[in-house]
Every structure is written in structure tokens, then in C-alpha cells.
Write a protein that holds these residues in place. Sequence first.
Motif, PDB file in Angstrom:
ATOM      1  N   LEU A  18       0.830  -1.199   0.000  1.00 33.39           N
ATOM      2  CA  LEU A  18       0.000   0.000   0.000  1.00 33.39           C
ATOM      3  C   LEU A  18       0.865   1.251   0.000  1.00 33.39           C
ATOM      4  O   LEU A  18       0.593   2.204  -0.734  1.00 33.39           O
ATOM      5  N   LEU A  19       1.927   1.254   0.787  1.00 31.69           N
ATOM      6  CA  LEU A  19       2.838   2.399   0.790  1.00 31.69           C
ATOM      7  C   LEU A  19       3.442   2.610  -0.590  1.00 31.69           C
ATOM      8  O   LEU A  19       3.535   3.730  -1.078  1.00 31.69           O
ATOM      9  N   LYS A  20       3.844   1.517  -1.231  1.00 35.58           N
ATOM     10  CA  LYS A  20       4.446   1.619  -2.567  1.00 35.58           C
ATOM     11  C   LYS A  20       3.430   2.091  -3.591  1.00 35.58           C
ATOM     12  O   LYS A  20       3.727   2.946  -4.415  1.00 35.58           O
ATOM     13  N   LYS A  21       2.220   1.514  -3.561  1.00 36.50           N
ATOM     14  CA  LYS A  21       1.187   1.907  -4.518  1.00 36.50           C
ATOM     15  C   LYS A  21       0.862   3.394  -4.422  1.00 36.50           C
ATOM     16  O   LYS A  21       0.612   4.052  -5.420  1.00 36.50           O
ATOM     17  N   LEU A  22       0.832   3.902  -3.215  1.00 34.92           N
ATOM     18  CA  LEU A  22       0.479   5.304  -3.013  1.00 34.92           C
ATOM     19  C   LEU A  22       1.689   6.225  -3.061  1.00 34.92           C
ATOM     20  O   LEU A  22       1.557   7.426  -2.895  1.00 34.92           O
ATOM     21  N   ASP A  23       2.870   5.648  -3.265  1.00 35.61           N
ATOM     22  CA  ASP A  23       4.102   6.420  -3.338  1.00 35.61           C
ATOM     23  C   ASP A  23       4.314   7.266  -2.076  1.00 35.61           C
ATOM     24  O   ASP A  23       4.615   8.453  -2.135  1.00 35.61           O
ATOM     25  N   LEU A  24       4.137   6.621  -0.930  1.00 33.70           N
ATOM     26  CA  LEU A  24       4.398   7.287   0.343  1.00 33.70           C
ATOM     27  C   LEU A  24       5.750   6.826   0.858  1.00 33.70           C
ATOM     28  O   LEU A  24       6.008   5.631   0.938  1.00 33.70           O
ATOM     29  N   PRO A  25       6.629   7.759   1.234  1.00 29.47           N
ATOM     30  CA  PRO A  25       7.963   7.370   1.681  1.00 29.47           C
ATOM     31  C   PRO A  25       7.981   6.746   3.071  1.00 29.47           C
ATOM     32  O   PRO A  25       8.917   6.055   3.422  1.00 29.47           O
ATOM     33  N   LYS A  37      -8.054   5.215  21.355  1.00 29.59           N
ATOM     34  CA  LYS A  37      -8.402   4.817  19.996  1.00 29.59           C
ATOM     35  C   LYS A  37      -7.459   5.518  19.003  1.00 29.59           C
ATOM     36  O   LYS A  37      -7.293   6.733  19.064  1.00 29.59           O
ATOM     37  N   PRO A  38      -6.823   4.762  18.088  1.00 25.79           N
ATOM     38  CA  PRO A  38      -5.869   5.381  17.167  1.00 25.79           C
ATOM     39  C   PRO A  38      -6.553   6.174  16.052  1.00 25.79           C
ATOM     40  O   PRO A  38      -7.668   5.857  15.638  1.00 25.79           O
ATOM     41  N   PHE A  39      -5.868   7.217  15.590  1.00 23.05           N
ATOM     42  CA  PHE A  39      -6.340   7.995  14.453  1.00 23.05           C
ATOM     43  C   PHE A  39      -5.143   8.578  13.705  1.00 23.05           C
ATOM     44  O   PHE A  39      -4.049   8.701  14.246  1.00 23.05           O
ATOM     45  N   PHE A  40      -5.383   8.886  12.428  1.00 29.92           N
ATOM     46  CA  PHE A  40      -4.373   9.582  11.641  1.00 29.92           C
ATOM     47  C   PHE A  40      -4.593  11.069  11.848  1.00 29.92           C
ATOM     48  O   PHE A  40      -5.695  11.579  11.660  1.00 29.92           O
ATOM     49  N   ALA A  41      -3.536  11.743  12.233  1.00 33.06           N
ATOM     50  CA  ALA A  41      -3.599  13.190  12.404  1.00 33.06           C
ATOM     51  C   ALA A  41      -3.175  13.846  11.099  1.00 33.06           C
ATOM     52  O   ALA A  41      -2.134  13.510  10.540  1.00 33.06           O
ATOM     53  N   ALA A  42      -4.004  14.746  10.607  1.00 39.41           N
ATOM     54  CA  ALA A  42      -3.686  15.484   9.383  1.00 39.41           C
ATOM     55  C   ALA A  42      -3.678  16.969   9.727  1.00 39.41           C
ATOM     56  O   ALA A  42      -4.572  17.459  10.421  1.00 39.41           O
ATOM     57  N   PHE A  43      -2.658  17.643   9.271  1.00 33.35           N
ATOM     58  CA  PHE A  43      -2.534  19.071   9.566  1.00 33.35           C
ATOM     59  C   PHE A  43      -2.685  19.860   8.274  1.00 33.35           C
ATOM     60  O   PHE A  43      -2.085  19.525   7.252  1.00 33.35           O
ATOM     61  N   THR A  44      -3.502  20.901   8.322  1.00 32.70           N
ATOM     62  CA  THR A  44      -3.733  21.712   7.133  1.00 32.70           C
ATOM     63  C   THR A  44      -2.606  22.713   6.887  1.00 32.70           C
ATOM     64  O   THR A  44      -2.478  23.232   5.790  1.00 32.70           O
ATOM     65  N   ALA A  45      -1.784  22.938   7.900  1.00 33.24           N
ATOM     66  CA  ALA A  45      -0.626  23.831   7.774  1.00 33.24           C
ATOM     67  C   ALA A  45       0.355  23.489   8.897  1.00 33.24           C
ATOM     68  O   ALA A  45      -0.072  23.050   9.975  1.00 33.24           O
ATOM     69  N   TYR A  69      -7.919   7.507   1.426  1.00 31.37           N
ATOM     70  CA  TYR A  69      -7.757   6.180   0.829  1.00 31.37           C
ATOM     71  C   TYR A  69      -6.811   5.339   1.686  1.00 31.37           C
ATOM     72  O   TYR A  69      -7.080   4.184   1.987  1.00 31.37           O
ATOM     73  N   PHE A  70      -5.706   5.934   2.082  1.00 30.66           N
ATOM     74  CA  PHE A  70      -4.732   5.237   2.912  1.00 30.66           C
ATOM     75  C   PHE A  70      -5.374   4.782   4.219  1.00 30.66           C
ATOM     76  O   PHE A  70      -5.242   3.628   4.624  1.00 30.66           O
ATOM     77  N   ALA A  71      -6.085   5.682   4.888  1.00 31.38           N
ATOM     78  CA  ALA A  71      -6.718   5.347   6.161  1.00 31.38           C
ATOM     79  C   ALA A  71      -7.738   4.227   5.988  1.00 31.38           C
ATOM     80  O   ALA A  71      -7.814   3.317   6.812  1.00 31.38           O
ATOM     81  N   ALA A  72      -8.489   4.277   4.906  1.00 31.26           N
ATOM     82  CA  ALA A  72      -9.534   3.277   4.684  1.00 31.26           C
ATOM     83  C   ALA A  72      -8.975   1.897   4.365  1.00 31.26           C
ATOM     84  O   ALA A  72      -9.657   0.900   4.540  1.00 31.26           O
ATOM     85  N   VAL A  96     -14.727   9.477   5.446  1.00 30.60           N
ATOM     86  CA  VAL A  96     -13.399   8.991   5.062  1.00 30.60           C
ATOM     87  C   VAL A  96     -13.544   7.930   3.971  1.00 30.60           C
ATOM     88  O   VAL A  96     -12.829   7.946   2.967  1.00 30.60           O
ATOM     89  N   LEU A  97     -14.509   7.025   4.142  1.00 31.52           N
ATOM     90  CA  LEU A  97     -14.727   5.969   3.151  1.00 31.52           C
ATOM     91  C   LEU A  97     -15.233   6.546   1.829  1.00 31.52           C
ATOM     92  O   LEU A  97     -14.826   6.100   0.751  1.00 31.52           O
ATOM     93  N   GLN A  98     -16.084   7.546   1.891  1.00 28.88           N
ATOM     94  CA  GLN A  98     -16.585   8.192   0.671  1.00 28.88           C
ATOM     95  C   GLN A  98     -15.434   8.852  -0.090  1.00 28.88           C
ATOM     96  O   GLN A  98     -15.320   8.697  -1.309  1.00 28.88           O
ATOM     97  N   TYR A  99     -14.585   9.573   0.617  1.00 30.14           N
ATOM     98  CA  TYR A  99     -13.440  10.219  -0.031  1.00 30.14           C
ATOM     99  C   TYR A  99     -12.460   9.182  -0.570  1.00 30.14           C
ATOM    100  O   TYR A  99     -11.839   9.375  -1.611  1.00 30.14           O
ATOM    101  N   SER A 100     -12.318   8.082   0.144  1.00 27.57           N
ATOM    102  CA  SER A 100     -11.455   6.999  -0.303  1.00 27.57           C
ATOM    103  C   SER A 100     -11.944   6.448  -1.644  1.00 27.57           C
ATOM    104  O   SER A 100     -11.151   6.206  -2.564  1.00 27.57           O
ATOM    105  N   GLU A 101     -13.250   6.266  -1.754  1.00 29.64           N
ATOM    106  CA  GLU A 101     -13.833   5.767  -3.002  1.00 29.64           C
ATOM    107  C   GLU A 101     -13.607   6.756  -4.147  1.00 29.64           C
ATOM    108  O   GLU A 101     -13.324   6.349  -5.278  1.00 29.64           O
TER     109      GLU A 101
END
Length: 111
Positions: A18-25, A37-45, A69-72, A96-101
Motif C-alpha cells: 500500500l505504501l508503494k502503490k500510493l508512493d508514500l515514503p 483509539k488510534p487515528f491519523f492526524a492530518a494538519f492543514t498547515a 484512501y490510505f486510512a480506509a 473517510v470511506l466516501q473520499y477513499s472511493e
Amino acid sequence: GVDPSSFDFKNPVYEQDLLKKLDLPFWPDLLTDNEGKPFFAAFTAPEKAPGKLVEPFKWIEIPFLKLCYFAAHTGITTEVILDPFTDCLQLPVSLVLQYSEQYAKAHPDLS
């Protein structure tokens, strides 16, 4: 982010693919909420992140739909929270699932 080899994945081959497919280092950081409960933190800036997180970590820009997509598809969590230390917008899993799709439709090479 963190080195993906530091995680004990349920299916390590898939996670690395998945990391390779999405080209994430590297694997995006996971944080935990008050209930553990775990979550992915995303920062807008960068200024939305606390100073203690800015210097010691590597930062990359990821398009928002790509993060969803990655989170899903990680099998770890589908929780995404935008700017958890300032605005703290927790996205519903359904969103998140809708955006992933949407991302998957635009990138048919992922399947």
C-alpha cells in the motif's frame, strides 16, 4: 511519519504494498484519543502542529483524498482528525470511506 517496519502489521506484505502503490515514503503517524483509539492526524498547515511535533519528524504533503484512501485501506484505523491540536475536526468514518472511493475511482491502477 514513522518507519513502517516499526509496526507489527496483521498483513505486513499488504501494508508495504500500500505504501508503494500510493508512493508514500513512510507510514503517517498515528495518535490516540482520550480513550486510546488510534487515528491519523492530518494538519492543514505546519503552524497547526505543536512545536514539539514539528522538528523531530519528517513532514510530507499528501492530498486529502489520498490520505482518506490510505486510512480506509490500512486495516489499523479509518479515523482521520484534521488539526487535532487546534481546530480538531474529527471526520466521520463514512466520510473517510466516501473520499477513499473518490480517490480510488480517479486512480484505477490501485486495485
